[in-house]
Design an enzyme around this catalytic site. Structure first.
Site, PDB file in Angstrom:
ATOM      1  N   CYS A 250       0.862  -1.244   0.165  1.00 24.41           N
ATOM      2  CA  CYS A 250       0.135  -0.039   0.012  1.00 24.41           C
ATOM      3  C   CYS A 250       0.865   1.206   0.029  1.00 24.41           C
ATOM      4  O   CYS A 250       1.364   1.588  -1.007  1.00 24.41           O
ATOM      5  CB  CYS A 250      -1.008  -0.134   1.123  1.00 24.41           C
ATOM      6  SG  CYS A 250      -2.390   1.229   0.922  1.00 24.41           S
TER       7      CYS A 250
ATOM      8  N   HIS B  20      -3.499  -5.205   0.312  1.00 23.29           N
ATOM      9  CA  HIS B  20      -3.215  -5.589   1.691  1.00 23.29           C
ATOM     10  C   HIS B  20      -3.086  -7.147   1.859  1.00 23.29           C
ATOM     11  O   HIS B  20      -4.088  -7.565   2.541  1.00 23.29           O
ATOM     12  CB  HIS B  20      -3.827  -4.834   2.882  1.00 23.29           C
ATOM     13  CG  HIS B  20      -3.664  -3.650   3.010  1.00 23.29           C
ATOM     14  ND1 HIS B  20      -2.876  -3.174   3.975  1.00 23.29           N
ATOM     15  CD2 HIS B  20      -4.000  -2.488   2.503  1.00 23.29           C
ATOM     16  CE1 HIS B  20      -2.805  -1.830   3.938  1.00 23.29           C
ATOM     17  NE2 HIS B  20      -3.400  -1.393   2.975  1.00 23.29           N
TER      18      HIS B  20
ATOM     19  N   GLU C 100      -1.290  -8.854   4.078  1.00 29.14           N
ATOM     20  CA  GLU C 100      -1.252  -9.270   5.220  1.00 29.14           C
ATOM     21  C   GLU C 100      -2.722  -9.345   5.987  1.00 29.14           C
ATOM     22  O   GLU C 100      -2.640 -10.061   7.053  1.00 29.14           O
ATOM     23  CB  GLU C 100      -0.393  -8.317   6.080  1.00 29.14           C
ATOM     24  CG  GLU C 100      -0.996  -6.797   6.655  1.00 29.14           C
ATOM     25  CD  GLU C 100      -1.526  -6.054   5.466  1.00 29.14           C
ATOM     26  OE1 GLU C 100      -2.266  -5.072   6.029  1.00 29.14           O
ATOM     27  OE2 GLU C 100      -1.204  -6.211   4.429  1.00 29.14           O
TER      28      GLU C 100
END
Length: 251
Positions: free
Chosen positions: A114, A220, A222
């Site tokens: 990001c 994202h 994660e």
């Protein structure tokens, strides 16, 4: 020469305020680096006076530039002032760009998520724009439910033969989207790994300038790494790049 059991990856913090200034990084960025990249994590403060860039670059085997609530300051790329309500973190900009540049020059992998993608694009001479997102890539509020915020999704098309396409075995996949600025002009030397088919926004970039991978995604991975094989592939790529870099350094 040092031969650690696991490579060491630096993770950039951000300047946040919890009553008073603090250094912060979400645990969700850290945990996958241990589980899926098989790396040891060192947190890097976004405090200019606390960071010796040369010493850190020598110590670290790789770097992850995380996402953040803040945006890269437009002064870094000659952009227009940010819309009202969009915050900046000048010290994060300074540390991230200086350390990433030093790591890349040393032939060590630098990955971004990001804001990290945006920092890498600026480092390579590119520009950013809030207009590039046109309010289609961010829903919800940082003060609201994070499940709703990170649940906003759209498709991306992966470059055939690109690093991400090979790692995931996919040409198209659904990703989450939590950002208010994106790439306007691509930095010199960067190649496009993925785009959003609806508006052509660059969603992933790659370079291999000094013998190590530079890879970043606008989404994202994660956030849903436990549920998504494609997200785990991102962290596996980072782990592979760390090991390739440390193996070359030991020769």
């Amino acid at each position: 020469m040092r031969s650690p059991a696991r490579p060491i990856v630096g993770v950039l913090c951000c300047n946040e305020a919890v009553g008073r200034p603090v250094q912060a990084v979400a645990t969700r960025f850290v945990a996958p680096l241990s589980r899926f990249s098989d790396a040891t994590v060192v947190l890097v403060p976004a405090v200019v006076d606390a960071v010796d860039i040369a010493a850190l670059a020598a110590m670290l085997d790789g770097l992850l530039l995380t996402g953040s609530r803040s945006n890269v300051a437009p002064q870094r790329y000659g952009g227009a002032p940010l819309p009202a309500g969009q915050d900046t973190d000048p010290e994060r900009d300074e540390v991230a760009l200086a350390l990433a540049g030093r790591m890349i020059e040393a032939g060590k992998p630098v990955f971004g998520i990001c804001r990290g993608l945006q920092e890498i694009n600026v480092l390579f001479g590119g520009t950013l724009s809030a207009d590039a997102c046109r309010d289609r890539h961010h829903r919800g509020s940082w003060d609201g439910c994070f499940d709703d915020l990170f649940g906003h999704r759209h498709d991306v098309e992966l470059n055939d033969g690109g690093l991400l396409s090979r790692a995931t075995g996919r040409r198209r996949m659904s990703v989450n989207s939590v950002h208010t600025q994106g790439i306007d002009r691509l930095g010199a030397g960067l190649s496009i790994e993925a785009v959003a088919p609806d508006d052509g926004l660059v969603e992933a970039i790659r370079a291999h300038p000094c013998g190590a991978d530079v890879l970043a995604v606008q989404w994202h991975p994660e956030w849903d790494v436990e549920r998504s094989a494609e997200s785990r592939a991102f962290f596996a790529l980072l782990g592979g790049s760390l090991r390739a870099s440390t193996s070359l350094a030991m020769r």
